[in-house]
Design a protein around this motif. Structure first.
Motif, short mmCIF file in Angstrom:
data_model
loop_
_atom_site.label_atom_id
_atom_site.label_comp_id
_atom_site.label_asym_id
_atom_site.label_seq_id
_atom_site.Cartn_x
_atom_site.Cartn_y
_atom_site.Cartn_z
N GLU A 2 0.84 -1.19 0.00
CA GLU A 2 0.00 0.00 0.00
C GLU A 2 0.88 1.24 0.00
O GLU A 2 2.04 1.19 0.39
CB GLU A 2 -0.90 0.02 1.23
CG GLU A 2 -1.93 -1.09 1.24
CD GLU A 2 -2.85 -1.01 2.44
OE1 GLU A 2 -2.68 -0.13 3.29
OE2 GLU A 2 -3.75 -1.85 2.53
N ALA A 3 0.29 2.36 -0.42
CA ALA A 3 1.02 3.63 -0.44
C ALA A 3 0.08 4.75 -0.02
O ALA A 3 -1.13 4.61 -0.03
CB ALA A 3 1.56 3.91 -1.83
N MET A 27 5.48 4.52 0.53
CA MET A 27 5.04 3.14 0.68
C MET A 27 4.78 2.86 2.16
O MET A 27 5.61 3.20 3.01
CB MET A 27 6.08 2.17 0.13
CG MET A 27 6.37 2.37 -1.36
SD MET A 27 4.92 2.18 -2.41
CE MET A 27 4.60 0.44 -2.22
N SER A 28 3.64 2.28 2.46
CA SER A 28 3.21 2.10 3.85
C SER A 28 4.09 1.17 4.66
O SER A 28 4.34 1.41 5.83
CB SER A 28 1.76 1.60 3.89
OG SER A 28 0.91 2.54 3.29
N TYR A 29 4.57 0.09 4.07
CA TYR A 29 5.31 -0.90 4.85
C TYR A 29 6.81 -0.67 4.83
O TYR A 29 7.47 -0.73 5.87
CB TYR A 29 4.96 -2.31 4.38
CG TYR A 29 3.49 -2.61 4.58
CD1 TYR A 29 2.97 -2.76 5.86
CD2 TYR A 29 2.62 -2.68 3.51
CE1 TYR A 29 1.62 -3.00 6.06
CE2 TYR A 29 1.27 -2.92 3.70
CZ TYR A 29 0.78 -3.08 4.98
OH TYR A 29 -0.56 -3.31 5.18
N SER A 30 7.39 -0.40 3.67
CA SER A 30 8.85 -0.21 3.60
C SER A 30 9.26 1.19 4.01
O SER A 30 10.39 1.41 4.41
CB SER A 30 9.35 -0.48 2.18
OG SER A 30 8.91 0.54 1.28
N GLY A 31 8.34 2.15 3.89
CA GLY A 31 8.67 3.54 4.21
C GLY A 31 9.38 4.26 3.08
O GLY A 31 9.69 5.44 3.19
N LYS A 32 9.64 3.55 1.96
CA LYS A 32 10.29 4.19 0.83
C LYS A 32 9.38 5.30 0.32
O LYS A 32 8.18 5.10 0.17
CB LYS A 32 10.57 3.17 -0.28
CG LYS A 32 11.30 3.77 -1.45
CD LYS A 32 11.70 2.73 -2.47
CE LYS A 32 12.50 3.39 -3.58
NZ LYS A 32 12.96 2.42 -4.56
N ALA A 33 9.97 6.46 0.05
CA ALA A 33 9.17 7.60 -0.36
C ALA A 33 9.76 8.26 -1.60
O ALA A 33 10.96 8.22 -1.83
CB ALA A 33 9.07 8.62 0.76
N VAL A 34 8.88 8.87 -2.38
CA VAL A 34 9.27 9.65 -3.54
C VAL A 34 8.69 11.04 -3.34
O VAL A 34 7.49 11.19 -3.09
CB VAL A 34 8.74 9.03 -4.85
CG1 VAL A 34 9.11 9.89 -6.04
CG2 VAL A 34 9.26 7.61 -5.02
N GLY A 63 -1.55 -2.90 -3.76
CA GLY A 63 -2.66 -2.68 -2.84
C GLY A 63 -3.29 -1.32 -3.04
O GLY A 63 -3.28 -0.75 -4.13
N LYS A 64 -3.83 -0.78 -1.98
CA LYS A 64 -4.52 0.51 -2.02
C LYS A 64 -3.53 1.66 -2.06
O LYS A 64 -2.44 1.58 -1.50
CB LYS A 64 -5.39 0.67 -0.78
CG LYS A 64 -6.49 -0.34 -0.67
CD LYS A 64 -7.25 -0.16 0.63
CE LYS A 64 -8.29 -1.25 0.80
NZ LYS A 64 -8.98 -1.15 2.07
N VAL A 65 -3.94 2.73 -2.70
CA VAL A 65 -3.22 4.00 -2.63
C VAL A 65 -4.13 4.95 -1.87
O VAL A 65 -5.24 5.25 -2.32
CB VAL A 65 -2.89 4.57 -4.03
CG1 VAL A 65 -2.22 5.93 -3.91
CG2 VAL A 65 -2.01 3.60 -4.80
N LYS A 66 -3.70 5.37 -0.69
CA LYS A 66 -4.50 6.25 0.16
C LYS A 66 -4.11 7.69 -0.12
O LYS A 66 -2.94 8.00 -0.27
CB LYS A 66 -4.25 5.92 1.63
CG LYS A 66 -4.62 4.50 2.00
CD LYS A 66 -4.23 4.23 3.44
CE LYS A 66 -4.47 2.76 3.78
NZ LYS A 66 -4.02 2.44 5.13
N TYR A 67 -5.12 8.55 -0.16
CA TYR A 67 -4.88 9.96 -0.43
C TYR A 67 -5.15 10.76 0.83
O TYR A 67 -6.30 10.91 1.24
CB TYR A 67 -5.76 10.43 -1.59
CG TYR A 67 -5.38 9.74 -2.88
CD1 TYR A 67 -4.38 10.26 -3.67
CD2 TYR A 67 -5.99 8.56 -3.26
CE1 TYR A 67 -4.00 9.63 -4.85
CE2 TYR A 67 -5.62 7.91 -4.44
CZ TYR A 67 -4.62 8.46 -5.22
OH TYR A 67 -4.25 7.82 -6.37
N ASP A 68 -4.09 11.27 1.45
CA ASP A 68 -4.20 12.06 2.66
C ASP A 68 -4.51 13.50 2.26
O ASP A 68 -3.96 14.01 1.30
CB ASP A 68 -2.89 12.00 3.44
CG ASP A 68 -2.99 12.59 4.83
OD1 ASP A 68 -4.11 12.64 5.37
OD2 ASP A 68 -1.97 13.00 5.37
#
Length: 86
Positions: A2-3, A27-34, A63-68
């Motif tokens: 998920e992201a 990315m929700s689990y790895s924490g990798k970010a762009v 998985g899901k892409v969540k939009y904050d």
């Protein structure tokens, strides 16, 4: 996988101009970010930021892409809050 996607505000100088918008996909689990800075938070930046992140990550999260703060992103894309564009 998920992201989460978010627009934040940072002040940086981009091509000689102050920029207040930052796109982030994490990315929700790895924490990798762009991250990517844009001169505005309009619809083009919203779409281009996602395309750039998917290219860097090597694909779209399965998985899901969540939009904050999607309400704020939609307001930026459509004009001022409360403005309806048909």
């Amino acid at each position: 996988m998920e992201a989460e996607v978010d627009f934040g505000e940072v002040m940086i100088r981009l091509r000689g101009e102050l920029v207040e918008c930052l796109f982030c996909l994490r990315m929700s689990y790895s924490g990798k970010a762009v991250h990517r800075a844009f001169a505005s938070g309009g619809q083009e930046a919203f779409i281009e930021g996602q395309a750039h992140a998917f290219t860097v990550l090597g694909g779209v999260p399965a998985g899901k892409v969540k939009y904050d703060n999607l309400k704020a992103a939609v307001a930026r894309c459509s004009g001022s809050p409360g403005t309806r564009r048909d």
